[in-house]
Design an enzyme around this catalytic site. Structure first.
Site, PDB file in Angstrom:
ATOM      1  N   CYS A  38       6.945   9.638   0.784  1.00  0.00           N
ATOM      2  CA  CYS A  38       5.795  10.543   0.837  1.00  0.00           C
ATOM      3  C   CYS A  38       5.898  11.534  -0.312  1.00  0.00           C
ATOM      4  CB  CYS A  38       5.765  11.292   2.167  1.00  0.00           C
ATOM      5  SG  CYS A  38       4.479  12.553   2.207  1.00  0.00           S
ATOM      6  N   ARG A  76       0.835  -1.213   0.000  1.00  0.00           N
ATOM      7  CA  ARG A  76       0.000   0.000   0.000  1.00  0.00           C
ATOM      8  C   ARG A  76       0.870   1.264   0.000  1.00  0.00           C
ATOM      9  NH1 ARG A  76      -0.621   4.706   2.674  1.00  0.00           N
ATOM     10  NH2 ARG A  76      -0.263   3.625   4.657  1.00  0.00           N
ATOM     11  N   HIS A  85       6.432   4.281  12.734  1.00  0.00           N
ATOM     12  CA  HIS A  85       6.524   4.279  11.271  1.00  0.00           C
ATOM     13  C   HIS A  85       7.563   5.326  10.877  1.00  0.00           C
ATOM     14  CE1 HIS A  85       4.351   3.852   7.245  1.00  0.00           C
ATOM     15  NE2 HIS A  85       5.124   4.893   7.044  1.00  0.00           N
ATOM     16  N   HIS A  99      10.697   6.937   8.552  1.00  0.00           N
ATOM     17  CA  HIS A  99      11.258   7.032   7.209  1.00  0.00           C
ATOM     18  C   HIS A  99      12.763   7.228   7.317  1.00  0.00           C
ATOM     19  CE1 HIS A  99       7.608   7.874   4.426  1.00  0.00           C
ATOM     20  NE2 HIS A  99       7.328   6.961   5.317  1.00  0.00           N
ATOM     21  N   ASN A 121      10.444   4.703   3.073  1.00  0.00           N
ATOM     22  CA  ASN A 121      10.168   3.968   4.290  1.00  0.00           C
ATOM     23  C   ASN A 121      11.401   3.181   4.739  1.00  0.00           C
ATOM     24  OD1 ASN A 121       7.174   4.209   4.761  1.00  0.00           O
ATOM     25  ND2 ASN A 121       7.153   3.527   2.632  1.00  0.00           N
TER      26      ASN A 121
END
Lengths: 310, 310
Positions: free
Chosen positions: B250, B24, B217, B219, B259
């Site tokens: 992003c 995703r 989460h 990056h 990520n």
């Protein structure tokens, strides 16, 4: 240019020495010879960015590392900066003569924690390496000048696999007993993790090694270098080796994709409120410039993020 | 294939859930449309590699993310795996209808900690986002099904700069009050550091949020993701978001290079003796395969180190 947000973390040092290895450890693996004037400009820019320890070159025999055959010419092109350490790698007594002739004020010797790498890199056993280093270290210590001892393959060896902590401690203790004033613990193939980092540093401290005289030298082969560095700082280490722009790696180690990038390190340290004296935008600009000289982009994530577009 | 050496570190969890976001969050930024059969094979391989939480797709409107317009077809091509969570992102009530129609058993909503990103990404104020999420969360909670709430820009915002910790805690608390069963704290532009990570997690715990219901989460924009993860684990977090091969980033955030790579994460976790259930060689093979589908190499350092040569 974006600067890191500062949020300190308890238990970390207030100041860390960033020991820059780019001009020596980074460039030694470059196949295309870099002109001496470019190397000199690289060192000048690194010093101008606020780095206070820049390992400048090596007196290794030119047959083994042709890239650094210009060591004397490079040193002659550089001034003696106040308050800046400019150590040079000295592999043996022939290198020692060159270092003394060139007026070098700080040197480093390069040892191995494992038999296989000692044989392949030094053509010596681990025991024999001390005999090779002894007169080199003694010559500088008699002059009351500092000597760093690299210990490579501290966490894993491409031929031997796991390297037992007591074996590394023994090599480190022997290097200190020879008179080394600083140790650099090399994760030459990048396989250290934070648990292994703490285990080794704890064992060294228990063996009587002052962690204030220890630097850590992590490779980012598996992306672990900064996590390991964070744990090392928690253990009391206050000196970290890194390479501007992430230049370099180990030519003998499969998949060794390179040294920890100084910019990634400085970004973390400054974000944690730890002083380094480094001007990060100036350092990024230096690595962007050096990448242009070498004709390929820096592998540093921070350089990629902060470099001007296009 | 080399496996990490295991040296545990005190104070870390025995097991961590790796929440895989590649299908995703990774693929949504790919400009070239990936065929639905490739996506299905990607998810099948991720599950076969032992991942137990794979965010599969999104019911975002196809106008905004054409890449994920095939959400229903992808889900129809996949079996229901025993013991594997396969959440789908649901942005709003239109997405909710699609999720319920598709029989999705776990969803995620995607909120913002900052006003600017809420306006740009959701076309809402921060306050208005809760109104948008409320019926979505309620529909799943009424069915006793889990809902993850992403909170993006938790550490910094490209337009607003620093994001105050209390502001993030307030948004997280509102998300939990709506009924979310899990939070994911997004460092959308990669500017978190370990100190900031601890400060936010400590403040959340003090506000009554169970850190067992929190995922991080990070990056890797500045290379800091694993160091931050290590600190989060020390704080009591046991769930970490990552993307196989480091896919994604992003699109709204300057220089967001992606990520945290699942392989880099798993390498660290396994080295620390932390169970994940993931078969690292199988995961690396999956990312190598996916990189071939996309026509460019994985940015993961561990994938680069472990991928077969040539």
């Amino acid at each position: 240019m974006r600067e890191p947000q500062v949020v300190p973390l308890d238990g970390l040092p207030a100041r860390v020495t960033v020991y820059e290895v780019g001009p020596r450890d980074g460039l030694q693996n470059e196949k295309a010879i870099v002109p001496v004037e470019v190397k000199a400009e690289f060192v000048r820019r690194l010093v101008a960015s606020g780095l206070t320890a820049v390992e400048t070159t090596s007196f290794v025999h030119p047959t083994w590392v042709p890239q650094l055959a210009d060591a004397e010419a490079l040193l002659a092109a550089l001034p003696a900066y106040d308050g800046v350490r400019m150590p040079v790698l000295v592999p043996n007594e022939r290198g020692l003569v060159r270092a003394l002739d060139a007026g070098v004020r700080e040197i480093a010797v390069f040892g191995s924690a494992t038999e296989t790498f000692a044989r392949r890199n030094l053509n010596r056993t681990v025991a024999e390496q001390y005999e090779m280093f002894a007169p080199v270290v003694a010559a500088y210590r008699e002059r009351d000048l500092p000597v760093r001892a690299y210990v490579s393959m501290c966490f894993g060896d491409p031929w031997e696999g796991d390297v037992p902590v007591p074996q590394v401690v023994e090599v480190c203790a022997r290097m200190m007993a020879l008179g080394a004033t600083e140790l650099s613990l090399g994760d030459t193939i990048g396989v250290a993790n934070p648990g292994h980092t703490r285990a080794l540093l704890t064992a060294l401290a228990e063996a009587g090694v002052d962690l204030g005289a220890v630097s850590v030298h992590f490779h980012d082969t598996y992306g672990q270098a900064l996590a390991n560095t964070l744990e090392a700082l928690r253990c009391g280490v206050t000196s970290v080796d890194s390479s501007a722009g992430g230049l370099g790696g180990c030519p003998y180690a499969e998949s060794a994709t390179g040294n920890l990038a100084t910019e990634d390190l400085v970004w973390m340290l400054h974000g944690l409120g730890i002083e380094t004296g480094v001007d990060l935008p100036a350092l990024v600009a230096t690595s962007v410039w050096m990448a242009e000289q070498l004709g390929r982009p820096s592998p540093s994530r921070t350089v990629a993020a902060l470099a001007p577009r296009g």
